[in-house]
Design a protein around this motif. Structure first.
Motif, PDB file in Angstrom:
ATOM      1  N   ASP A 199       0.835  -1.216   0.000  1.00 11.63           N
ATOM      2  CA  ASP A 199       0.000   0.000   0.000  1.00 11.63           C
ATOM      3  C   ASP A 199       0.864   1.258   0.000  1.00 11.63           C
ATOM      4  O   ASP A 199       0.623   2.198  -0.772  1.00 11.63           O
TER       5      ASP A 199
ATOM      6  N   GLN B 176       2.678   1.669  -3.391  1.00  9.99           N
ATOM      7  CA  GLN B 176       1.780   2.098  -4.465  1.00  9.99           C
ATOM      8  C   GLN B 176       1.361   3.556  -4.286  1.00  9.99           C
ATOM      9  O   GLN B 176       1.263   4.302  -5.259  1.00  9.99           O
ATOM     10  N   GLU B 177       1.158   3.956  -3.033  1.00  2.18           N
ATOM     11  CA  GLU B 177       0.818   5.351  -2.760  1.00  2.18           C
ATOM     12  C   GLU B 177       1.938   6.285  -3.201  1.00  2.18           C
ATOM     13  O   GLU B 177       1.699   7.370  -3.717  1.00  2.18           O
TER      14      GLU B 177
END
Length: 194
Positions: free
Chosen positions: A76, A79-80
């Motif tokens: 996460d 990807q952020e």
């Protein structure tokens, strides 16, 4: 054109993180370290990242019920940050499927031996104990095994009967700090993955 976004994963002092930052600062590596991921919240590399203004995700694996849970959190965060390549630089954990799968072919590691010789922990000690006359450094793609991914680049370091552990460590670090940024630059300039 925006620079390729790298995430450096480290667990210790961060000498390879330093080498990558230096290569970027000297125009030898056309990328940016957009994130440092560290599994040891008190590691020295975190201080280095702060000094360089690198955003950091530090975590304690013991705070998570299992590897898949913290790896999903890492994915996460990656990807952020729009990370394109993962650069393992003294990250002392085996990568699991949860993290490997979304970044397959875009994750590399550096190891202080000429793989497939001396995989795993203390490769320098293993080389000295075995009495080999040649060791070195390997950059390889990361797969689910322990230092088993396809080899990208290698460089030899010679050992003689008088070579101490400290001397071999210094010689290997010197090669690592040159070879890793050069190899990263070649990969990203070709847009290559395994």
């Amino acid at each position: 054109m925006s620079k390729v976004k790298l995430a450096v994963f480290a667990s210790g002092t961060g000498s390879n993180y330093d080498a990558i930052i230096q290569a970027i600062n000297h125009g030898k590596l056309d990328a940016e370290v957009s994130l440092l991921v560290c599994d040891k919240p008190n590691a020295k590399v975190i201080d280095k990242a702060r000094q360089n203004g690198t955003p950091t995700f530090a975590f304690d694996p013991k705070q998570y019920s299992k590897k898949e849970v913290f790896e999903a959190k890492i994915v996460d965060v990656l990807q952020e940050a729009k990370i394109e390549w993962i650069i393992l630089a003294g990250y002392m954990r085996l990568i699991g499927h949860t993290l490997l799968q979304p970044f397959e072919g875009k994750m590399i590691n550096i190891h202080p031996s000429l793989l497939p010789s001396f995989p795993g922990l203390d490769a320098i000690g293993q080389a000295l104990e075995t009495g080999v006359k040649v060791s070195g450094v390997t950059v390889h793609y990361v797969d689910a095994g322990m230092d088993t991914g396809n080899i990208i680049a290698q460089e030899v370091v010679y050992i003689n009967d008088e070579t101490t552990r400290e001397e071999l460590e210094q010689a290997i670090h010197k090669v690592e700090h040159k070879l890793y940024p050069e190899t990263i630059q070649k990969l990203i300039s070709r847009g290559e993955s395994s």
